[in-house]
Design a protein around this motif. Structure first.
Motif, PDB file in Angstrom:
ATOM      1  N   GLN A   1     -37.302   4.837  14.840  1.00  0.00           N
ATOM      2  CA  GLN A   1     -37.935   5.651  15.879  1.00  0.00           C
ATOM      3  C   GLN A   1     -37.981   7.119  15.474  1.00  0.00           C
TER       4      GLN A   1
ATOM      5  N   THR B   1     -42.356   7.543  18.867  1.00  0.00           N
ATOM      6  CA  THR B   1     -43.049   6.531  18.070  1.00  0.00           C
ATOM      7  C   THR B   1     -41.995   5.571  17.533  1.00  0.00           C
TER       8      THR B   1
ATOM      9  N   LYS C   1     -41.395   2.015  15.381  1.00  0.00           N
ATOM     10  CA  LYS C   1     -41.970   1.069  14.427  1.00  0.00           C
ATOM     11  C   LYS C   1     -40.970  -0.068  14.229  1.00  0.00           C
TER      12      LYS C   1
ATOM     13  N   THR D   1     -46.234  -1.023  15.660  1.00  0.00           N
ATOM     14  CA  THR D   1     -45.885   0.346  16.027  1.00  0.00           C
ATOM     15  C   THR D   1     -46.435   0.636  17.416  1.00  0.00           C
TER      16      THR D   1
ATOM     17  N   THR E   1     -46.421   3.943  20.554  1.00  0.00           N
ATOM     18  CA  THR E   1     -46.121   5.335  20.868  1.00  0.00           C
ATOM     19  C   THR E   1     -46.150   5.516  22.378  1.00  0.00           C
TER      20      THR E   1
ATOM     21  N   LEU F   1     -43.461  -3.158  22.291  1.00  0.00           N
ATOM     22  CA  LEU F   1     -43.220  -3.777  20.981  1.00  0.00           C
ATOM     23  C   LEU F   1     -42.996  -5.276  21.106  1.00  0.00           C
TER      24      LEU F   1
END
Length: 160
Positions: A76, A95, A97, A116, A118, A145
């Motif tokens: 992150q 953000t 991932k 990913t 955000t 996610l």
């Protein structure tokens, strides 16, 4: 008129069953196997929230032995957005991932992917409000996610 509509509905159902279409959640689809995935995530708050969201999304009951093992690595980054007069951030962009790998427990080819997302959240002046806003952002990122990973896995498994 009713007979004609019923006849059309039956003909459409017959054509659809002959095309080889299998719903993701139907019998023989990939949805049934999702409940038998063991999830591992990093040992931090975001990892815990992601694991919780994934297990909810897969509908795991913890009953039968898992068919797959899902491992995730989460990274992150937090970036300040906007500036107040006192040169502090008014918002933050988070953000996250997640690199994931799905391995069959019986052995076989590992499926890998990266997702990913955000999210943004407001920066509060009060310390407790700032922590609550950051945690809410993490929770929203984990939920997004989990949704993206689940859809990605279902797509890949359906292609097999």
């Amino acid at each position: 008129m009713r007979r004609l509509a019923l006849l059309g509905l039956l003909a459409g159902a017959g054509l659809l069953s002959a095309c080889g279409f299998t719903p993701l959640y139907g019998e023989g689809g990939v949805g049934a196997g999702l409940s038998r995935i063991a999830v591992t995530t990093p040992d931090d708050r975001l990892g815990y929230r992601l694991r919780e969201q994934l297990e909810d999304a897969f509908g795991g009951s913890g009953g039968p032995a898992p068919l797959y093992r899902l491992a995730t690595e989460v990274e992150q980054k937090r970036r300040p957005l906007g500036r107040r007069i006192d040169d502090t951030a008014s918002r933050y962009e988070l953000t996250v991932k997640a690199a994931w790998s799905l391995t069959p427990t019986a052995g076989g080819e590992t499926i890998k992917g990266v997702q990913t997302t955000t999210v943004t959240y407001a920066a509060a002046d009060q310390p407790y409000a700032a922590i609550a806003a950051q945690q809410d952002g993490e929770d929203r990122a984990a939920a997004d996610l989990a949704r993206l990973i689940r859809l990605d896995m279902m797509r890949v498994l359906a292609e097999r």
